[in-house]
Design a protein around this motif. Structure first.
Motif, short mmCIF file in Angstrom:
data_model
loop_
_atom_site.label_atom_id
_atom_site.label_comp_id
_atom_site.label_asym_id
_atom_site.label_seq_id
_atom_site.Cartn_x
_atom_site.Cartn_y
_atom_site.Cartn_z
N ALA A 181 0.84 -1.20 0.00
CA ALA A 181 0.00 0.00 0.00
C ALA A 181 0.88 1.25 0.00
CB ALA A 181 -0.90 0.00 1.23
N THR A 182 0.55 2.21 -0.85
CA THR A 182 1.34 3.44 -0.94
C THR A 182 0.51 4.69 -0.64
OG1 THR A 182 0.89 3.56 -3.31
CG2 THR A 182 2.91 2.44 -2.62
N GLY A 183 -0.76 4.53 -0.33
CA GLY A 183 -1.59 5.70 -0.04
C GLY A 183 -2.93 5.31 0.53
N TRP A 184 -3.60 6.30 1.09
CA TRP A 184 -4.91 6.09 1.70
C TRP A 184 -5.59 7.44 1.83
CZ3 TRP A 184 -6.20 7.67 6.90
CH2 TRP A 184 -7.46 7.27 7.34
N THR A 185 -6.90 7.48 1.67
CA THR A 185 -7.66 8.72 1.78
C THR A 185 -8.53 8.67 3.02
OG1 THR A 185 -7.70 9.04 -0.62
CG2 THR A 185 -9.37 10.21 0.68
N ASP A 186 -8.39 9.68 3.86
CA ASP A 186 -9.23 9.80 5.06
C ASP A 186 -10.42 10.68 4.73
OD1 ASP A 186 -10.36 10.03 7.53
OD2 ASP A 186 -8.60 10.90 8.53
N ALA A 187 -11.57 10.10 4.59
CA ALA A 187 -12.78 10.84 4.22
C ALA A 187 -13.62 11.21 5.44
CB ALA A 187 -13.62 10.02 3.25
N SER A 188 -13.05 11.09 6.64
CA SER A 188 -13.83 11.37 7.86
C SER A 188 -13.38 12.63 8.58
CB SER A 188 -13.72 10.17 8.81
OG SER A 188 -12.38 9.97 9.23
N VAL A 189 -12.52 13.44 7.92
CA VAL A 189 -12.03 14.65 8.59
C VAL A 189 -13.13 15.70 8.64
CG1 VAL A 189 -9.64 14.18 7.91
CG2 VAL A 189 -11.09 15.58 6.43
N LYS A 190 -12.98 16.66 9.57
CA LYS A 190 -13.96 17.72 9.75
C LYS A 190 -13.26 19.07 9.78
CE LYS A 190 -17.04 14.82 12.54
NZ LYS A 190 -17.72 14.68 13.87
N ALA A 191 -13.99 20.11 9.43
CA ALA A 191 -13.45 21.46 9.47
C ALA A 191 -13.09 21.84 10.90
CB ALA A 191 -14.46 22.45 8.91
N GLY A 192 -12.07 22.68 11.02
CA GLY A 192 -11.69 23.18 12.33
C GLY A 192 -10.85 22.24 13.16
N HIS A 193 -10.16 21.31 12.50
CA HIS A 193 -9.34 20.34 13.23
C HIS A 193 -7.98 20.20 12.58
CE1 HIS A 193 -12.38 18.71 16.02
NE2 HIS A 193 -13.23 18.98 15.05
N GLY A 194 -7.03 19.67 13.36
CA GLY A 194 -5.73 19.31 12.85
C GLY A 194 -5.51 17.82 13.03
N TYR A 195 -4.88 17.18 12.04
CA TYR A 195 -4.72 15.73 12.07
C TYR A 195 -3.26 15.36 11.84
CZ TYR A 195 -9.81 15.71 11.51
OH TYR A 195 -11.15 15.92 11.68
N VAL A 196 -2.82 14.33 12.54
CA VAL A 196 -1.50 13.76 12.31
C VAL A 196 -1.68 12.25 12.19
CG1 VAL A 196 -0.99 13.54 14.80
CG2 VAL A 196 0.88 13.68 13.14
N TYR A 197 -0.90 11.64 11.32
CA TYR A 197 -1.07 10.21 11.04
C TYR A 197 0.22 9.45 11.31
CZ TYR A 197 -5.22 11.87 8.58
OH TYR A 197 -6.41 12.47 8.27
N GLY A 198 0.06 8.23 11.81
CA GLY A 198 1.18 7.31 11.99
C GLY A 198 1.02 6.13 11.03
N VAL A 199 2.09 5.79 10.33
CA VAL A 199 2.06 4.70 9.36
C VAL A 199 3.05 3.62 9.81
CG1 VAL A 199 2.36 4.04 6.96
CG2 VAL A 199 1.50 6.34 7.54
N TYR A 200 2.59 2.36 9.89
CA TYR A 200 3.42 1.27 10.39
C TYR A 200 3.39 0.09 9.41
CZ TYR A 200 2.68 3.74 14.80
OH TYR A 200 2.62 4.68 15.78
N PRO A 201 4.53 -0.52 9.16
CA PRO A 201 4.52 -1.79 8.41
C PRO A 201 4.10 -2.93 9.35
CG PRO A 201 6.75 -1.24 9.05
CD PRO A 201 5.90 -0.10 9.50
N ALA A 202 3.34 -3.88 8.83
CA ALA A 202 2.86 -4.97 9.68
C ALA A 202 2.77 -6.26 8.89
CB ALA A 202 1.50 -4.61 10.26
N ASN A 203 2.96 -7.37 9.58
CA ASN A 203 2.72 -8.69 9.01
C ASN A 203 2.30 -9.61 10.15
OD1 ASN A 203 5.05 -9.46 10.37
ND2 ASN A 203 6.34 -9.37 8.53
#
Length: 204
Positions: free
Chosen positions: A3-25
């Motif tokens: 996977a090289t990307g993902w879209t977060d469609a649940s964000v809302k106005a007036g907020h700040g977001y930070v994301y953590g990405v982890y490899p897993a198996n």
């Protein structure tokens, strides 16, 4: 595949977001990577008001939106913009500033020192960041001292009556007061209170 990307469609106005990405198996999760903060468009100020200080100064104040984090002081906007309408005309930008000033905190007011007599003013405020601008919060209308009328004609119309015509071009007047002196201007007494911008009166 990987996977090289993902879209977060649940964000809302007036907020700040930070994301953590982890490899897993099946063995578990590996070391992750964190993104920078991403901010959505700010929320609009909940309210704004304007107060007349003098004919040459109005003070505009506004409240800041609360996002529920630490009592609401944490904000997502980086800019504040004020627009003004004069005498009910078109809106124009009159001030823009950084939202958070060192030593002062978040800006919540601004003084308009470019006003003048016989004009009315209305303001609207919005907040901005790199994602865009919020909606507006608008104030009510603030009216300054009206311009003085002038006599264009005054005449005796009878043994005990006088008729007067006025030039009354004030933009902000909501009433007209008539005073009379019978001692050469030493003392004055109000004889009429007329509604709106009166252009004539009779003294009888």
């Amino acid at each position: 595949g990987a996977a090289t990307g993902w879209t977060d469609a649940s964000v809302k106005a007036g907020h700040g977001y930070v994301y953590g990405v982890y490899p897993a198996n099946s063995c578990g999760r590996g070391r992750g990577a964190w993104t920078d903060y991403v901010y959505t468009t700010p929320l609009a100020p909940p309210s704004a008001s304007a107060t007349r200080v003098s004919d040459n100064r109005n003070t505009v104040t506004w409240s800041l939106p609360h996002d529920g984090v630490s009592g609401g002081e944490w904000q997502t906007h980086t800019l504040v913009q004020v627009e003004r309408s004069v005498d009910g005309g078109a809106w124009s930008r009159v001030w823009e500033s950084k939202a958070n000033l060192p030593g002062s905190g978040y800006v919540r007011s601004w003084a308009d020192a470019t006003t003048s007599a016989d004009h009315s003013y209305r303001y609207r405020v919005r907040l901005g960041n790199p994602a865009g601008w919020s909606g507006y919060a608008a104030t009510g209308t603030v009216a300054n001292t009206p311009a003085a009328p002038a006599f264009s004609r005054i005449a005796r119309t009878g043994t005990d009556s006088i008729s007067a015509t006025l030039s009354n071009a004030s933009r902000t007047a909501t009433g007209t007061q008539v005073e009379r002196s019978s001692d050469g201007g030493k003392t004055w007494a109000r004889i009429h209170t007329l509604t709106a911008k009166a252009t004539s009166f009779t003294d009888s």
